[in-house]
Design an enzyme around this catalytic site. Structure first.
Site, PDB file in Angstrom:
ATOM      1  CD  GLU A  24      -1.740  -5.944   5.132  1.00 53.31           C
ATOM      2  OE1 GLU A  24      -1.297  -6.383   4.047  1.00 53.31           O
ATOM      3  OE2 GLU A  24      -1.933  -4.736   5.353  1.00 53.31           O
TER       4      GLU A  24
ATOM      5  CB  CYS B  56      -0.977  -0.042   1.181  1.00 53.50           C
ATOM      6  SG  CYS B  56      -2.328   1.139   0.998  1.00 53.50           S
TER       7      CYS B  56
ATOM      8  CG  HIS C  41      -4.003  -3.423   2.872  1.00 52.66           C
ATOM      9  ND1 HIS C  41      -2.960  -2.951   3.637  1.00 52.66           N
ATOM     10  CD2 HIS C  41      -4.639  -2.332   2.388  1.00 52.66           C
ATOM     11  CE1 HIS C  41      -2.962  -1.634   3.634  1.00 52.66           C
ATOM     12  NE2 HIS C  41      -3.983  -1.227   2.879  1.00 52.66           N
TER      13      HIS C  41
END
Lengths: 279, 204
Positions: B188, B82, B186
Site C-alpha cells: 500500500e 507486514c 507494504h
C-alpha cells in the site's frame, strides 16, 4: 539491496506550505495538497510533513482548488494520505499518545517528535511500546556552540537546552526511537550543504537509521552526505519546491553517478485511474 | 467490481491500505464483524505494531474463527501485510513469547543483520523464488518495495517462500501457501509495484 532514501520535507504553518530560513523566517509557498500531488508524481521515496504552526488556526484560505479548505491537522493528513502511495511521517505539535493516535489514525505511517521527548524522555519509550519503534522518529535540532560542541534546541529551535546532541541521540535510541532526523539550525535555508561532521558523528553514534536534514542547496550536497557519512536517508525541504520534477532530477543525478538510490521514476497518472500498470 | 474486506483490529494503517485498494480498482470494505469476515470474497489482514498485541486484539474482537472459516474452510484469497503476515506463524518473539494463528508453521524473530541498521526501513528489491506465482506476476527482481520492520517470518517449510529480500542475509519477504499470501513489505506504500501486487491479489 536496500536503497538510500531521498525524502522531501514539507513545512506546514497554519495550513500553508512554507519555506524556512534559520528556523525564524518563513515564506509562503502555497497549498500543501498541490505540492504533495507533485511530489507523489515524482515518485518520492517518502514524505515528511512538519507542522510548525505555533498559534492560530489552520486555514488554506481557498476552497476553489479542487479540494476543500481544511481546518484541522487530521483533515490535512487525510487529504495528503489519499494523494500518495508512499510512506508519510507527520511531525509537529505532538505532546501526548492521543496526538499520535490521531495522526496515525488519519493516515500517518510514522510520527516525528522533538520537544516532548526532551521534556519527558519516557515519552519515547511509551510511544515505541504503543506503536512500535518503526513508527517513532525523533527529530533533533542542533546548533554548534562556540566550543565546537553540538547542542540541542527545543520548541522549534527557539529554546536552548545545553544538552549534547550525541548523548541525546544515544539516549533516544536506547529509549526505543526507530529513526533519528537530525537537523542543523545553522544550515537551515543556508543552501551551503549539510553539516557533514555532525551527520558523520551522529550516524557513527547510533545503530538506528539517521535521516540528514538542513542546508541542501545543490544536488551534490546529497551525494556528499552519502559519500562522507553513514546516514541512511537524505532529506531536504526548500530545494524540492524550487524546480519542476525536482525529486526526479535529484534521483537522476544520484542514480547516474551510481549512488544506491531507486531509479528515477514518474507516476504520471492520477493514482485513482491506475488500471493496468506494467513493470 | 471485485471486492476486498480489510480486517479492522486497531493495529495501524488501515486507511492507507483502503486507499491503495481503491486505487487498484476495487470495492473496499473495512470490518470487524465476524459474520461479514467469514463470508468475504477476499480478506486482508493489515497491521503495524507488535505481535502479542495483534493476537490479543484479534482474540478480543472474536475474529480468529471467522478468519479461519474464510481462509481455511472456504479457501478464499487471504493476504497478510507486514504484521498481518507474521501473525500467520506459530509463534512470535517480539516483547516476549506469543502464540500466533498457526496457519503456516514457523516463527517470527528479530532480524539478524550484522552491522546493518535496524529497523530495516526503506525500499528494497525482492528475489522472486516462485516465478510462476500469480501473486507475483509481472514483477522483476529489480523492483523495489517499501519495508519497515525489525522482525521476520522464518517458515518451517521453505516451500511457502515465494520471494526473499536481502538485508544482512536473505529473509522471507513473500509467503504463499495455496490461497494464503503474505507480504513483509507494504504494498500500500509501494507506488506502482505495490499497485500491481494488489491487483494480482484481486485477480486471484
Amino acid at each position: 539491496m536496500k536503497k538510500n532514501r531521498l525524502i522531501p520535507v514539507l513545512l506546514l504553518k497554519n495550513g500553508w506550505l512554507v519555506q524556512s530560513k534559520s528556523f525564524s523566517r518563513y515564506q509562503n509557498l502555497g497549498d500543501p495538497i498541490t505540492s504533495v500531488r507533485r511530489l507523489s508524481n515524482w515518485a518520492s521515496d517518502e514524505l515528511i510533513f512538519i507542522d510548525i504552526t505555533r498559534e492560530g488556526e489552520y486555514d488554506m484560505k481557498r476552497d476553489d482548488k479542487g479540494h476543500p479548505n481544511r481546518h484541522t491537522i487530521e483533515e490535512i493528513i487525510r487529504d495528503v494520505a489519499k494523494e500518495c502511495l508512499m510512506p508519510i511521517t507527520i511531525g509537529g505539535r505532538i505532546r501526548t499518545l492521543q496526538d499520535i493516535a490521531l495522526r496515525v489514525g488519519s493516515g500517518a505511517d510514522k510520527v516525528c517528535i522533538n520537544t516532548k521527548p526532551i521534556e519527558t524522555p519516557e515519552f519515547v519509550t511509551q510511544a515505541a511500546k504503543e506503536y512500535g519503534s518503526q513508527c517513532i522518529v525523533v527529530s533533533i535540532d542542533v546548533r554548534l556552540d562556540s566550543e565546537g560542541t553540538w547542542r540541542i534546541f527545543k520548541d522549534g529551535g527557539k529554546v536552548s537546552t545545553g544538552w549534547n546532541a550525541l548523548h541525546w541521540a544515544k539516549e533516544v535510541e536506547s529509549r526505543g526511537a526507530g529513526e533519528i532526523l537530525i537537523n542543523s539550525i545553522d544550515r537551515d535555508g543556508a543552501r551551503t550543504g549539510y553539516d557533514i561532521p555532525l551527520l558523520d558523528q551522529i550516524s557513527k553514534t547510533v545503530k538506528i537509521p539517521v535521516i540528514a536534514m538542513g542546508g541542501v542547496g545543490e544536488w551534490e550536497h546529497f551525494a556528499e552526505a552519502l559519500d562522507k557519512t553513514q546516514v541512511d536517508a537524505i532529506a531536504a525541504a526548500n530545494i524540492f519546491h524550487y524546480y519542476d520534477q525536482s525529486v526526479y532530477v535529484a534521483k537522476q543525478y544520484l542514480y547516474e553517478r551510481h549512488y544506491n538510490v531507486r531509479p528515477p521514476d514518474l507516476i504520471l497518472f492520477d493514482p485513482r485511474e491506475v488500471k493496468n500498470a506494467v513493470l | 467490481m471485485k471486492s476486498v474486506m480489510l480486517i479492522d483490529y486497531d493495529m495501524g494503517n488501515i486507511t492507507s491500505v483502503a486507499n491503495a485498494f481503491e486505487v487498484a480498482g476495487c470495492d473496499v470494505k473495512i470490518s470487524r464483524d465476524p459474520a461479514g469476515i467469514a463470508n468475504a470474497e477476499r480478506l486482508v489482514l493489515p497491521g503495524v505494531g507488535a505481535f502479542g498485541e495483534g493476537m490479543e486484539h484479534l482474540t478480543k474482537l472474536n475474529l480468529i474463527d471467522a478468519m479461519r472459516t474464510h481462509a481455511l474452510k472456504n479457501q478464499r484469497p487471504f493476504m497478510g501485510i507486514c504484521l498481518g503476515m507474521q501473525l500467520l506463524a506459530d509463534r512470535g518473539y517480539e516483547f516476549g513469547d506469543h502464540a500466533g494463528l498457526t496457519w503456516i508453521p514457523g516463527e517470527v524473530k528479530r532480524l539478524e543483520v550484522k552491522d546493518l541498521r535496524l529497523p530495516h526501513v526503506g525500499w528494497n528489491n525482492l528475489k522472486v523464488v516462485k516465478k510462476k506465482s500469480p501473486f507475483l506476476q509481472g514483477l522483476s527482481d529489480e523492483v523495489d518495495f517499501y519495508f519497515v520492520h525489525s522482525f521476520h517470518f522464518i517458515p518451517k517449510n521453505v516451500d511457502v517462500i515465494a520471494a526473499t529480500c536481502d538485508y544482512g542475509g536473505d529473509f522471507c519477504a513473500v509467503i504463499e501457501k495455496e490461497n494464503i499470501f503474505g507480504a513483509q513489505f507494504h504494498p500500500e506504500k509501494s507506488q506502482k509495484a505495490g499497485s500491481l501486487l494488489l491487483k494480482n491479489f484481486l485477480n486471484l
